[in-house]
Design an enzyme around this catalytic site. Structure first.
Site, PDB file in Angstrom:
ATOM      1  N   LYS A 189      57.589 -19.269   1.108  1.00  0.00           N
ATOM      2  CA  LYS A 189      57.057 -18.008   1.595  1.00  0.00           C
ATOM      3  C   LYS A 189      57.313 -17.872   3.091  1.00  0.00           C
ATOM      4  O   LYS A 189      57.220 -18.847   3.838  1.00  0.00           O
ATOM      5  CB  LYS A 189      55.549 -17.926   1.312  1.00  0.00           C
ATOM      6  CG  LYS A 189      55.206 -17.764  -0.166  1.00  0.00           C
ATOM      7  CD  LYS A 189      53.714 -17.577  -0.360  1.00  0.00           C
ATOM      8  CE  LYS A 189      53.369 -17.296  -1.821  1.00  0.00           C
ATOM      9  NZ  LYS A 189      51.919 -17.119  -2.026  1.00  0.00           N
TER      10      LYS A 189
ATOM     11  N   HIS B  22      54.376 -21.030 -13.119  1.00  0.00           N
ATOM     12  CA  HIS B  22      53.375 -21.624 -12.234  1.00  0.00           C
ATOM     13  C   HIS B  22      52.614 -22.763 -12.916  1.00  0.00           C
ATOM     14  O   HIS B  22      52.052 -23.627 -12.236  1.00  0.00           O
ATOM     15  CB  HIS B  22      52.400 -20.546 -11.757  1.00  0.00           C
ATOM     16  CG  HIS B  22      52.214 -20.542 -10.267  1.00  0.00           C
ATOM     17  ND1 HIS B  22      53.232 -20.287  -9.385  1.00  0.00           N
ATOM     18  CD2 HIS B  22      51.122 -20.796  -9.502  1.00  0.00           C
ATOM     19  CE1 HIS B  22      52.781 -20.362  -8.145  1.00  0.00           C
ATOM     20  NE2 HIS B  22      51.504 -20.670  -8.186  1.00  0.00           N
TER      21      HIS B  22
ATOM     22  N   ARG C 194      54.078 -25.920 -11.827  1.00  0.00           N
ATOM     23  CA  ARG C 194      53.698 -26.239 -10.443  1.00  0.00           C
ATOM     24  C   ARG C 194      52.286 -26.827 -10.398  1.00  0.00           C
ATOM     25  O   ARG C 194      52.033 -27.808  -9.705  1.00  0.00           O
ATOM     26  CB  ARG C 194      53.787 -24.958  -9.605  1.00  0.00           C
ATOM     27  CG  ARG C 194      53.469 -25.115  -8.125  1.00  0.00           C
ATOM     28  CD  ARG C 194      53.865 -23.809  -7.430  1.00  0.00           C
ATOM     29  NE  ARG C 194      53.234 -23.613  -6.140  1.00  0.00           N
ATOM     30  CZ  ARG C 194      53.703 -24.070  -4.983  1.00  0.00           C
ATOM     31  NH1 ARG C 194      54.804 -24.796  -4.966  1.00  0.00           N
ATOM     32  NH2 ARG C 194      53.082 -23.817  -3.847  1.00  0.00           N
TER      33      ARG C 194
ATOM     34  N   ARG D 158      57.709 -22.837  -6.781  1.00  0.00           N
ATOM     35  CA  ARG D 158      57.346 -21.490  -7.213  1.00  0.00           C
ATOM     36  C   ARG D 158      58.556 -20.897  -7.934  1.00  0.00           C
ATOM     37  O   ARG D 158      59.699 -21.293  -7.681  1.00  0.00           O
ATOM     38  CB  ARG D 158      57.002 -20.608  -6.017  1.00  0.00           C
ATOM     39  CG  ARG D 158      55.845 -21.100  -5.151  1.00  0.00           C
ATOM     40  CD  ARG D 158      55.636 -20.153  -3.977  1.00  0.00           C
ATOM     41  NE  ARG D 158      54.495 -20.545  -3.141  1.00  0.00           N
ATOM     42  CZ  ARG D 158      54.584 -21.286  -2.041  1.00  0.00           C
ATOM     43  NH1 ARG D 158      55.783 -21.735  -1.645  1.00  0.00           N
ATOM     44  NH2 ARG D 158      53.518 -21.598  -1.345  1.00  0.00           N
TER      45      ARG D 158
ATOM     46  N   HIS E 234      52.055 -25.436   0.971  1.00  0.00           N
ATOM     47  CA  HIS E 234      50.851 -24.664   1.269  1.00  0.00           C
ATOM     48  C   HIS E 234      50.605 -24.662   2.772  1.00  0.00           C
ATOM     49  O   HIS E 234      50.609 -25.720   3.396  1.00  0.00           O
ATOM     50  CB  HIS E 234      49.624 -25.258   0.567  1.00  0.00           C
ATOM     51  CG  HIS E 234      49.587 -24.987  -0.897  1.00  0.00           C
ATOM     52  ND1 HIS E 234      48.841 -25.744  -1.780  1.00  0.00           N
ATOM     53  CD2 HIS E 234      50.196 -24.040  -1.656  1.00  0.00           C
ATOM     54  CE1 HIS E 234      48.996 -25.270  -3.003  1.00  0.00           C
ATOM     55  NE2 HIS E 234      49.816 -24.243  -2.950  1.00  0.00           N
TER      56      HIS E 234
ATOM     57  N   TYR F  85      43.210 -28.469  -6.561  1.00  0.00           N
ATOM     58  CA  TYR F  85      43.688 -29.543  -7.428  1.00  0.00           C
ATOM     59  C   TYR F  85      42.793 -30.771  -7.378  1.00  0.00           C
ATOM     60  O   TYR F  85      42.810 -31.591  -8.284  1.00  0.00           O
ATOM     61  CB  TYR F  85      45.132 -29.898  -7.059  1.00  0.00           C
ATOM     62  CG  TYR F  85      46.058 -28.745  -7.291  1.00  0.00           C
ATOM     63  CD1 TYR F  85      46.395 -28.338  -8.582  1.00  0.00           C
ATOM     64  CD2 TYR F  85      46.577 -28.015  -6.224  1.00  0.00           C
ATOM     65  CE1 TYR F  85      47.222 -27.246  -8.798  1.00  0.00           C
ATOM     66  CE2 TYR F  85      47.403 -26.921  -6.436  1.00  0.00           C
ATOM     67  CZ  TYR F  85      47.715 -26.551  -7.718  1.00  0.00           C
ATOM     68  OH  TYR F  85      48.521 -25.475  -7.922  1.00  0.00           O
TER      69      TYR F  85
END
Length: 300
Positions: free
Chosen positions: A173, A244, A247, A149, A270, A279
């Protein structure tokens, strides 16, 4: 609005300290919640404790009438649900007004991706004789080959580089750490950049930050966007490019190359595999295109 202000203030502390959300994410939540609070106060004159399911439905109808996109409605509802869950857990309310309210159905937009050739073209356009050429090339290669990210890229530290082991440490995150394999190309380019950077004056507070600006401080998101879009423009790529995009491309290329969805989930950081599953749709699109291009009966 005093009841709302008090609860929103307490909720802000909660999501920042307990949930460890960034200031930007917390502010985005609060903007949506302030909009909801303003609606409840002006339309019904009620505080958080008086909100019922019909009030929430009225607010969602208000958003719909304003022409708010379904994806935005879903995002706002997600924040509203989080807020009322917090109130319930902390005994501020007795019933959950959002329990039986579903988000609006939205079509899931597939992200744009770059081909390997397009990524290489972007890298090839970077002038290594320019002052920040080595930095920009190393930065874009790292962004792509590690699937980072933009926030992870700008916070990457020299002490996070474990090149002897072939990994970098990424702070994602919620301050969650993960180890991501780093390509030999990225290792080489970062090494060249660090040699060039050795002669640059550095702000002591940013000494461990990997990618620095002309003042020896960390880069901002805006600067990363600008660098990438200028490189894509120079490469003649008409797609709308953002950090992004690299990514997305990283994840798609891994799946096309045979990586499992679990492996991709771990490398992207994730929390839920459902986020990674988008994806697999991209991979199916690629498979369908290949069948149509190469199957002997595709024209029939």
């Amino acid at each position: 609005m005093r009841d709302w202000d008090k609860e929103l203030k307490n909720y802000t502390f909660y999501i920042k300290l307990e949930k460890k959300l960034s200031d930007n994410t917390a502010e985005a939540y609060l903007r949506d919640l302030r909009q909801m609070a303003g609606y409840m106060d002006s339309e019904f004159g009620i505080g958080p404790e008086q909100v019922r399911e019909q009030h929430i439905e009225s607010f969602l109808a208000y958003l719909y009438d304003k022409g708010v996109k379904k994806t935005t409605q879903a995002r706002i509802l997600s924040g509203v649900k989080s807020f009322f869950n917090y109130l319930l857990i902390n005994d501020r309310i007795e019933n959950l007004p959002t329990e039986f309210i579903d988000p609006p159905k939205t079509g899931r937009k597939l992200p744009d991706v770059l081909s390997v050739a397009e990524i290489q073209a972007i890298l090839d356009t970077i002038d290594l004789s320019s002052r920040f050429g080595h930095r920009n090339k190393a930065m874009i290669e790292t962004l792509y080959s590690c699937g980072l990210r933009v926030s992870e890229l700008i916070s990457l530290r020299i002490s996070d580089l474990f090149f002897d082991d072939g990994f970098i440490r990424v702070i994602g995150k919620g301050d969650k750490q993960r180890l991501v394999p780093v390509s030999r190309q990225a290792v080489r380019l970062i090494g060249c950049y660090l040699e060039q950077r050795a002669g640059q004056e550095t702000d002591p507070r940013s000494a461990d930050t990997l990618f620095l600006n002309n003042k020896g401080r960390g880069l901002t998101r805006v600067m990363i966007f600008h660098i990438i879009r200028e490189a894509a423009k120079a490469a003649g790529i008409a797609k709308t490019i953002s950090p992004h995009t690299f990514r997305h491309s990283f994840a798609t290329h891994l799946l096309e190359g045979g990586a499992s969805i679990r492996q991709v989930q771990e490398m992207l950081g994730h929390e839920s595999i459902l986020t990674t599953e988008i994806y697999t749709h991209l991979d199916r699109e690629n498979l369908r295109d290949n069948v149509e291009s190469h199957h002997p009966l595709s024209d029939f």
